[in-house]
Write a protein that holds these residues in place. Structure first.
Motif, short mmCIF file in Angstrom:
data_model
loop_
_atom_site.label_atom_id
_atom_site.label_comp_id
_atom_site.label_asym_id
_atom_site.label_seq_id
_atom_site.Cartn_x
_atom_site.Cartn_y
_atom_site.Cartn_z
N GLU A 203 0.83 -1.21 0.00
CA GLU A 203 0.00 0.00 0.00
C GLU A 203 0.87 1.26 0.00
O GLU A 203 0.47 2.30 -0.53
CB GLU A 203 -0.91 0.02 1.23
N LEU A 204 2.07 1.15 0.58
CA LEU A 204 2.95 2.31 0.67
C LEU A 204 3.77 2.49 -0.60
O LEU A 204 3.92 3.62 -1.09
CB LEU A 204 3.89 2.16 1.87
N MET A 205 4.31 1.42 -1.14
CA MET A 205 5.14 1.51 -2.33
C MET A 205 5.12 0.18 -3.08
O MET A 205 4.92 -0.87 -2.48
CB MET A 205 6.57 1.91 -1.95
N PRO A 206 5.32 0.23 -4.39
CA PRO A 206 5.29 -1.00 -5.18
C PRO A 206 6.47 -1.92 -4.84
O PRO A 206 7.52 -1.46 -4.40
CB PRO A 206 5.36 -0.50 -6.62
N GLN A 207 6.28 -3.19 -5.05
CA GLN A 207 7.31 -4.16 -4.74
C GLN A 207 8.09 -4.54 -6.00
O GLN A 207 7.59 -4.47 -7.12
CB GLN A 207 6.67 -5.42 -4.13
N ASN A 208 9.36 -4.93 -5.79
CA ASN A 208 10.19 -5.49 -6.86
C ASN A 208 10.39 -4.54 -8.04
O ASN A 208 10.38 -4.96 -9.20
CB ASN A 208 9.59 -6.81 -7.36
N LYS A 209 10.57 -3.27 -7.74
CA LYS A 209 10.90 -2.30 -8.79
C LYS A 209 12.40 -2.05 -8.79
O LYS A 209 13.05 -2.01 -7.74
CB LYS A 209 10.17 -0.98 -8.54
N LYS A 210 12.98 -1.86 -9.97
CA LYS A 210 14.41 -1.63 -10.09
C LYS A 210 14.80 -0.26 -9.56
O LYS A 210 15.85 -0.09 -8.93
CB LYS A 210 14.83 -1.76 -11.56
N LEU A 211 13.95 0.72 -9.80
CA LEU A 211 14.28 2.10 -9.47
C LEU A 211 13.01 2.82 -9.04
O LEU A 211 12.01 2.82 -9.77
CB LEU A 211 14.89 2.79 -10.71
N ILE A 212 13.04 3.42 -7.86
CA ILE A 212 11.88 4.17 -7.37
C ILE A 212 12.32 5.58 -6.99
O ILE A 212 13.20 5.77 -6.15
CB ILE A 212 11.23 3.49 -6.14
N ASP A 244 10.20 -1.41 -14.92
CA ASP A 244 10.27 -1.50 -13.46
C ASP A 244 10.85 -0.23 -12.81
O ASP A 244 11.69 -0.30 -11.94
CB ASP A 244 11.06 -2.73 -13.03
N ILE A 245 10.41 0.92 -13.30
CA ILE A 245 10.73 2.18 -12.64
C ILE A 245 9.43 2.83 -12.18
O ILE A 245 8.38 2.66 -12.82
CB ILE A 245 11.54 3.15 -13.54
N HIS A 246 9.49 3.55 -11.07
CA HIS A 246 8.25 4.06 -10.45
C HIS A 246 8.52 5.40 -9.78
O HIS A 246 9.67 5.72 -9.43
CB HIS A 246 7.74 3.04 -9.43
N LEU A 247 7.47 6.17 -9.61
CA LEU A 247 7.55 7.46 -8.93
C LEU A 247 6.51 7.49 -7.81
O LEU A 247 5.35 7.12 -8.03
CB LEU A 247 7.29 8.62 -9.90
N ILE A 248 6.92 7.93 -6.63
CA ILE A 248 6.00 8.10 -5.51
C ILE A 248 5.90 9.58 -5.18
O ILE A 248 6.91 10.23 -4.89
CB ILE A 248 6.49 7.32 -4.26
N THR A 296 14.38 5.08 2.98
CA THR A 296 15.32 3.96 3.01
C THR A 296 15.23 3.10 1.76
O THR A 296 16.24 2.57 1.29
CB THR A 296 15.06 3.08 4.26
N ASN A 297 14.05 2.97 1.21
CA ASN A 297 13.83 2.02 0.12
C ASN A 297 13.72 2.64 -1.27
O ASN A 297 13.64 1.91 -2.25
CB ASN A 297 12.57 1.20 0.40
N CYS A 298 13.71 3.97 -1.33
CA CYS A 298 13.68 4.62 -2.64
C CYS A 298 15.09 4.93 -3.13
O CYS A 298 16.02 5.07 -2.33
CB CYS A 298 12.84 5.89 -2.58
N SER A 299 15.25 5.04 -4.43
CA SER A 299 16.58 5.22 -5.03
C SER A 299 17.06 6.65 -4.97
O SER A 299 18.27 6.91 -4.89
CB SER A 299 16.55 4.75 -6.49
N SER A 363 23.85 1.39 -11.60
CA SER A 363 23.13 0.76 -10.50
C SER A 363 23.77 1.02 -9.13
O SER A 363 23.09 0.89 -8.10
CB SER A 363 23.04 -0.75 -10.73
N GLY A 364 25.04 1.40 -9.10
CA GLY A 364 25.71 1.64 -7.83
C GLY A 364 25.71 3.10 -7.41
O GLY A 364 26.20 3.43 -6.31
N LEU A 365 25.16 3.98 -8.25
CA LEU A 365 25.21 5.41 -7.97
C LEU A 365 24.42 5.79 -6.72
O LEU A 365 24.87 6.62 -5.92
CB LEU A 365 24.68 6.20 -9.18
N SER A 366 23.25 5.20 -6.54
CA SER A 366 22.40 5.55 -5.41
C SER A 366 23.11 5.25 -4.08
O SER A 366 23.09 6.07 -3.15
CB SER A 366 21.08 4.77 -5.47
#
Length: 402
Positions: A203-212, A244-248, A296-299, A363-366
């Motif tokens: 409900e808070l954020m999508p699961q299994n996304k590469k980049l949020i 698999d990219i998403h915006l919150i 913590t979980n967003c990119s 992928s290591g930038l974040s």
């Protein structure tokens, strides 16, 4: 024990409210007796410290209107704050040595009727927060603007929240050239951010996304939130095969505030227009625990306000090792280190989208930027430094040695 009253217009959820609560926490940690007086406080829409008993909150003047037929918000805010000041000084049984007042200076003359020292914290000149497109608006604002400048100068001490605001203060209040406001960055108390982070729910954020990507700001037009959606749209156009990219879009939201309601719907329509509705999650009025989970979980955090006075959210994000893409103006120039803890961009979709693209390609930038951000906050923006500076200012005022 020194007694301090914080006088604030509306103890809701926002950067100014977070700033005064953290200032209150700082002074309380130094053994001072701290209370709040405000025109409005809703236990269902406020920060935890004002509803869990950490601070006593006294409400005065909430019966006064917030607007007159949807107009005159500034006038009503001034009247509500003046009424709260009259209650505090003339009718309450509260004792106090210093009053910490912010946002609205019109109440300072009333506060000067007491023997307390008055500290005014200028987040930004109010006269610059509204446009004057019509003659009637100019006529309406002229006495209010005059009152703001005159009463700001009546405080015993004036603080500002950034070097940027200090410059704006100097350029705006020409009659106050004799006042040199001191910069006190509104650093948050990171104690709550050190608590265990709860795992994200669907409900808070999508699961299994590469980049949020994450945007945190109130649902107000001046926060330029559409920039995040448009930039995200350009990113998806550049990479049509990447699914698999998403915006919150997480924002402070108050149903009493018409603009919050209207702008939330405007942003939803913009997402639908750009065919991004399935790739964007809209959150309203989330908890502190949920904020920790998001950071913590967003990119990466997208911070879109232009010429923002300071901006607490980028500091919080960097502390939680979340890189920041922000507009290259205002407070972020002092907090975000370009290409080290994030990117400073022009306030246009192209510029933001290019910076976002770097996180997709590397992928290591974040992680690298997140670690650098945490180090920067600990070195330059610690709550301990904030506490010592504010305590020194307050004790200097109380001892007559500002």
């Amino acid at each position: 024990m020194s007694k301090v009253i914080f006088l604030h217009p509306d103890l809701g959820i926002g950067g100014a409210e977070r700033a005064v609560i953290d200032a209150a926490l700082a002074l309380k940690s130094k053994g001072m007796d701290v209370k709040f007086v405000t025109a409005h406080h809703d236990p269902g829409h406020c920060f935890q410290e004002t509803k869990d008993g950490t601070f006593e909150v006294i409400t005065a003047g909430d019966w006064l209107p917030r607007s007159i037929f949807g107009k005159c918000y500034a006038l009503c805010a001034y009247l509500r704050m003046i009424y709260a000041a009259i209650y505090l000084v003339l009718f309450s049984s509260l004792s106090f040595d210093l009053i910490f007042c912010d946002q609205i200076s019109a109440c300072v003359p009333v506060l000067r009727l007491s023997s307390a020292k008055i500290l005014f914290y200028c987040h930004f000149p109010d006269m610059l927060l509204t446009q004057r497109r019509s003659f009637l608006k100019k006529l309406y604002r002229t006495p209010i603007d005059w009152l703001e400048e005159r009463t700001t100068g009546m405080a015993h001490c004036v603080l500002v929240n950034s070097k940027f605001t200090a410059g704006v203060f100097r350029d705006t209040f020409s009659s106050l050239s004799h006042i040199k406001p001191e910069v006190l960055y509104p650093i948050p108390d990171f104690t709550a951010f050190n608590k265990p982070v709860e795992p994200p729910t669907k409900e808070l954020m999508p699961q299994n996304k590469k980049l949020i990507f994450l945007s945190i700001n109130r649902y107000e037009r001046k926060k330029n939130l559409g920039l995040a959606i448009e930039a995200f749209g350009q990113l998806t156009e550049r990479h049509p095969d990447v699914k698999d990219i998403h915006l919150i879009m997480a924002g402070g939201y108050d149903e009493r505030v018409t603009e919050n309601v209207e702008h939330y719907l405007e942003l939803r329509k913009l997402a639908e227009k750009l065919k991004l509705a399935d790739n964007i999650t809209f959150l309203r009025s989330f908890s502190d625990s949920q904020k920790r989970t998001l950071l913590t979980n967003c990119s990466c955090l997208l911070y879109t306000p232009d010429k923002e006075h300071f901006g607490i959210v980028p500091i919080e994000a960097m502390y939680m090792k979340c890189p920041v893409i922000a507009v290259k103006s205002g407070g972020p120039l002092e907090t975000v280190e370009d290409e080290k803890t994030g990117f400073l961009c022009q306030p246009v979709p192209d510029s933001f989208s290019e910076a976002m693209d770097k996180f997709l390609k590397d992928s290591g930038l974040s992680k690298r930027m997140g670690n650098a951000g945490k180090e920067r906050v600990l070195a330059r923006f610690s709550f301990e430094q904030f506490t010592e500076k504010l305590h020194g200012i307050v004790t200097g005022l109380l001892s007559g040695k500002p």
